[in-house]
Design an enzyme around this catalytic site. Sequence first.
Site, PDB file in Angstrom:
ATOM      1  N   SER A   7       0.706  -1.161  -0.176  1.00  0.00           N
ATOM      2  CA  SER A   7       0.037   0.193   0.122  1.00  0.00           C
ATOM      3  C   SER A   7       0.904   1.437   0.242  1.00  0.00           C
ATOM      4  CB  SER A   7      -0.829  -0.205   0.652  1.00  0.00           C
ATOM      5  OG  SER A   7      -1.312   1.542   1.004  1.00  0.00           O
ATOM      6  N   HIS A  32      -1.598  -1.115  -4.336  1.00  0.00           N
ATOM      7  CA  HIS A  32      -2.320  -1.016  -3.103  1.00  0.00           C
ATOM      8  C   HIS A  32      -2.622   0.644  -3.668  1.00  0.00           C
ATOM      9  CE1 HIS A  32      -5.781  -2.120  -0.845  1.00  0.00           C
ATOM     10  NE2 HIS A  32      -5.758  -1.198   0.022  1.00  0.00           N
ATOM     11  N   ASP A  34      -4.809   4.034  -1.842  1.00  0.00           N
ATOM     12  CA  ASP A  34      -6.130   3.665  -0.544  1.00  0.00           C
ATOM     13  C   ASP A  34      -6.811   5.523  -0.599  1.00  0.00           C
ATOM     14  OD1 ASP A  34      -5.607   1.269   1.608  1.00  0.00           O
ATOM     15  OD2 ASP A  34      -4.019   2.095   1.640  1.00  0.00           O
ATOM     16  N   MET A  36      -9.389   7.780   0.131  1.00  0.00           N
ATOM     17  CA  MET A  36      -9.875   8.148   1.124  1.00  0.00           C
ATOM     18  C   MET A  36     -10.687   9.661   0.943  1.00  0.00           C
ATOM     19  SD  MET A  36      -7.430   7.118   4.299  1.00  0.00           S
ATOM     20  CE  MET A  36      -6.402   5.375   4.349  1.00  0.00           C
ATOM     21  N   HIS A  65      -8.686   0.596  -3.840  1.00  0.00           N
ATOM     22  CA  HIS A  65      -9.624   0.590  -2.645  1.00  0.00           C
ATOM     23  C   HIS A  65     -10.447   1.592  -2.040  1.00  0.00           C
ATOM     24  CE1 HIS A  65      -9.387  -1.058   2.359  1.00  0.00           C
ATOM     25  NE2 HIS A  65     -10.265  -0.637   1.888  1.00  0.00           N
ATOM     26  N   MET A  67     -12.626   3.569  -0.428  1.00  0.00           N
ATOM     27  CA  MET A  67     -12.726   4.752   1.016  1.00  0.00           C
ATOM     28  C   MET A  67     -13.989   5.237   0.898  1.00  0.00           C
ATOM     29  SD  MET A  67      -9.606   2.908   3.701  1.00  0.00           S
ATOM     30  CE  MET A  67      -8.786   3.129   2.089  1.00  0.00           C
ATOM     31  N   MET A 136     -11.256  -6.227   6.532  1.00  0.00           N
ATOM     32  CA  MET A 136     -10.454  -5.171   7.049  1.00  0.00           C
ATOM     33  C   MET A 136      -9.860  -6.365   7.723  1.00  0.00           C
ATOM     34  SD  MET A 136      -9.808  -2.613   4.696  1.00  0.00           S
ATOM     35  CE  MET A 136      -8.997  -1.616   5.856  1.00  0.00           C
ATOM     36  N   PHE A 142      -5.991   5.083   8.239  1.00  0.00           N
ATOM     37  CA  PHE A 142      -4.541   5.031   8.612  1.00  0.00           C
ATOM     38  C   PHE A 142      -3.472   3.786   8.261  1.00  0.00           C
ATOM     39  CE2 PHE A 142      -7.964   7.288  10.928  1.00  0.00           C
ATOM     40  CZ  PHE A 142      -7.093   9.331  10.558  1.00  0.00           C
ATOM     41  N   GLY A 143      -2.660   4.127   8.184  1.00  0.00           N
ATOM     42  CA  GLY A 143      -2.021   3.171   7.890  1.00  0.00           C
ATOM     43  C   GLY A 143      -0.452   3.027   9.259  1.00  0.00           C
ATOM     44  N   GLY A 144      -0.528   1.506   9.893  1.00  0.00           N
ATOM     45  CA  GLY A 144       0.348   1.680  10.771  1.00  0.00           C
ATOM     46  C   GLY A 144      -0.651   1.233  12.258  1.00  0.00           C
ATOM     47  N   ASP A 172      -6.506  -6.495   4.912  1.00  0.00           N
ATOM     48  CA  ASP A 172      -5.669  -5.279   4.617  1.00  0.00           C
ATOM     49  C   ASP A 172      -5.846  -4.459   6.044  1.00  0.00           C
ATOM     50  OD1 ASP A 172      -5.114  -3.062   3.754  1.00  0.00           O
ATOM     51  OD2 ASP A 172      -6.717  -2.153   2.460  1.00  0.00           O
ATOM     52  N   GLY A 173      -4.369  -4.435   6.905  1.00  0.00           N
ATOM     53  CA  GLY A 173      -4.537  -3.374   7.863  1.00  0.00           C
ATOM     54  C   GLY A 173      -3.589  -4.481   9.150  1.00  0.00           C
ATOM     55  N   GLY A 174      -2.531  -3.906   9.464  1.00  0.00           N
ATOM     56  CA  GLY A 174      -1.086  -4.447  10.740  1.00  0.00           C
ATOM     57  C   GLY A 174      -0.969  -5.542   9.963  1.00  0.00           C
ATOM     58  N   SER A 195       2.924   0.101   6.599  1.00  0.00           N
ATOM     59  CA  SER A 195       4.426  -0.026   6.809  1.00  0.00           C
ATOM     60  C   SER A 195       5.742  -0.497   7.525  1.00  0.00           C
ATOM     61  CB  SER A 195       3.135   0.687   7.885  1.00  0.00           C
ATOM     62  OG  SER A 195       2.983  -0.228   8.632  1.00  0.00           O
TER      63      SER A 195
END
Length: 213
Positions: A7, A32, A34, A36, A65, A67, A136, A142-144, A172-174, A195
């Site tokens: 991402s 990817h 994002d 938003m 993606h 959002m 998700m 947010f990233g990270g 997607d995420g973490g 991240s």
Amino acid sequence: MAIVAPSILSADFSKLGEAIAFLDKAAVDFIHIDVMDGKYVPNLTFGPPVIKAIRPFTSIPFDVHLMIDKPEDSVDDYIAAGADRITFHIDATIHAHRLIHKIKEAGVKAGVSLNPSQNPESIRYLLDDVDLVLLMSVNPGFGGQSFIPSTIEKAKQLRTMTDRKDLEIMVDGGINETTGAQMVKAGCDSLVAGSYIFKQDDPMVAIEALRRL
Ligand code: DX5
Ligand code: ZN
């Protein structure tokens, strides 16, 4: 081997061209992107003009993606900008089935996404229509952020809900080496990571570690 989709949300936006060039060289499966809108999620990123601007710098497919609220209002702009896959959130639109078919008729792959709070049953009626489901594993925006472990069971549940071997489940995420391994074991095909990749001294090491899962 997991499908890896870095991402660019975690890339240095002042050097977006360099990030794209790096990912091109790394030959990742997808980039990817994002999107938003500051309404569906409390953050604002990029839209069709930025996607169009980076499109000529790689032939790696763009995994967009969305959002955003009411994705049906602007989906044509993302298709025209060069999206190869478009994923929207199930609760962002009223007529999800119609939108999936509109995206596919344009020759673009269509995905639907579930937030951590949402039950896979809410998309059961779409499982024969979509190309991918994006789970998700953080609250989007947010990233990270830290991986939410209940996503593991959700992926397992989703796999039992369809016989389609070609239905891609993406998370997607973490995502890092540990959480990525848990999700692949649970039935995920593809991993989005921001991240974990871009905050490394050598991002290539992280990409390779995810690929091996
Ligand atoms: C979050 C985005 C993610 C984000 C992931 O709303 O959809 O794609 O970039 O970032 P990490 O991998 O840092 O959680
Ligand atoms: Zn994303």
